[in-house]
Enzyme design. Structure first.
Site, PDB file in Angstrom:
ATOM      1  CG  ASN A  28      -1.992   1.116   1.060  1.00 31.28           C
ATOM      2  OD1 ASN A  28      -2.192   1.920   1.954  1.00 31.28           O
ATOM      3  ND2 ASN A  28      -2.638   1.175  -0.072  1.00 31.28           N
ATOM      4  CG  ASP A  31       4.028  10.639  -2.631  1.00 30.99           C
ATOM      5  OD1 ASP A  31       4.028   9.749  -3.507  1.00 30.99           O
ATOM      6  OD2 ASP A  31       3.460  11.738  -2.770  1.00 30.99           O
ATOM      7  CG  HIS A  33       5.897   2.929   1.599  1.00 30.23           C
ATOM      8  ND1 HIS A  33       4.536   3.078   1.652  1.00 30.23           N
ATOM      9  CD2 HIS A  33       6.229   2.151   2.658  1.00 30.23           C
ATOM     10  CE1 HIS A  33       4.058   2.428   2.687  1.00 30.23           C
ATOM     11  NE2 HIS A  33       5.050   1.862   3.326  1.00 30.23           N
ATOM     12  CE  LYS A 145      15.867  10.348  12.073  1.00 31.75           C
ATOM     13  NZ  LYS A 145      16.253  11.723  12.440  1.00 31.75           N
ATOM     14  NE  ARG A 184      -2.572  -0.086  11.063  1.00 27.84           N
ATOM     15  CZ  ARG A 184      -1.412  -0.711  11.284  1.00 27.84           C
ATOM     16  NH1 ARG A 184      -0.285  -0.013  11.357  1.00 27.84           N
ATOM     17  NH2 ARG A 184      -1.358  -2.026  11.411  1.00 27.84           N
TER      18      ARG A 184
END
Ligand code: PAF
Length: 279
Positions: A28, A31, A33, A145, A184
């Site tokens: 899923n 940006d 990732h 982070k 999420r």
């Protein structure tokens, strides 16, 4: 991009690669990732990403079944980022037999904050990350982070097991209004999405207070918790901790300007959001 699901095929494909850089994900992709993929490219070659929704890190009443799975769209995005291999094992590929050997993070790090509210979470995360590392054998791996405690636990695991993998931290990727990107977030209704940046705003308020000399840690934590509650959130914690070990700072630590981080987790409607800010 090669899409590989079997561990043996993955090993054949990567044999002889000495600077493999790895970005594990649960898919899923957003940006945030993709910014990890870009950072990865600066630290090694080839870039290997994985997509695996890891049952071991979900509690019995958590969202494993409804976790968003968007494989086709994820593939397009990774291809555009120049990812060389996508490792996307099925549960049978990664756990062909019940995963009885597990990594047990130390309680003072694994059972606090997220670990207190999601028992077993870090056991599941570290177990799958160690297994994925064993499959990919990366020289470098990138973690965001945004999952501050996860990053610290994986760093400590890599050090204590002397894993030949350097852990690189990527800054949290935020929407313009400050909300940290997360898979999420897609659970949020329109009204909740408008409210969601308040979590980061509260962390900023705490950081500003600390920077201007207000070191009453429990007052700052309680004020932020209350503010969230007043706005209809259900906070699990707002905690000001030492960056080095995520333990509460003592008066001595505060006097010596020990680097701090504020971490928070709170439910907005049915969606649990986490965020953090280094002070
Ligand atoms: O941060 C995540 O997406 C997951 O916890 C990870 C590191 C991919 C392990 O399943």
């Amino acid at each position: 991009m090669k899409i590989i699901s079997s561990i043996d095929e993955l090993r054949d494909q990567l044999r002889g690669q000495l600077r493999t850089v790895f970005v594990p994900t649960m898919g899923n992709l957003h940006d945030g990732h993709l910014s990890l993929m870009r950072l990865a490219r600066k630290h090694g070659d080839p870039v290997v990403a994985s997509i695996f929704v890891n049952r071991l890190q979900f509690g019995p009443h958590e969202d494993f079944e409804k976790y968003p799975r968007t494989f086709a769209a994820d593939i397009d995005k990774l291809e555009k980022e120049g990812v060389y291999v996508l490792f996307a094992p099925t549960e049978k590929d990664l756990y062909p037999e019940p995963q009885e050997f597990r990594v047990q993070p130390p309680p003072d790090l694994g059972n606090i904050l997220e670990g207190e509210f999601r028992p077993g979470f870090f056991n599941g995360v570290t177990t799958v990350v160690l297994k994925l590392f064993s499959c990919v054998q990366p020289g470098v791996a990138v973690f965001g982070k945004k999952d501050y405690q996860q990053l610290m636990i994986i760093r400590n695991m890599a050090r204590q097991f002397a894993l030949p993998t350097q852990i690189i931290a990527a800054e949290t990727y935020r929407a313009e209004d400050g909300l940290a990107l997360s898979s999420r977030n897609s659970y949020l209704s329109e009204t909740e999405r408008a409210e969601a940046p308040v979590l980061f705003r509260e962390l900023n308020t705490i950081a500003d207070e600390i920077r201007s000399g207000n070191l009453d840690i429990s007052l700052l934590q309680n004020k932020a918790m209350q503010c969230l509650k007043d706005r209809g959130w259900h906070p699990d914690y707002v905690a000001i901790r030492k960056r080095i070990d995520l333990q509460p700072p003592t008066a001595g630590d505060l006097a010596q300007n020990e680097p701090l981080v504020t971490l928070a987790a709170a439910k907005l409607g049915a969606t649990r959001l986490i965020d953090n800010l280094e002070v």
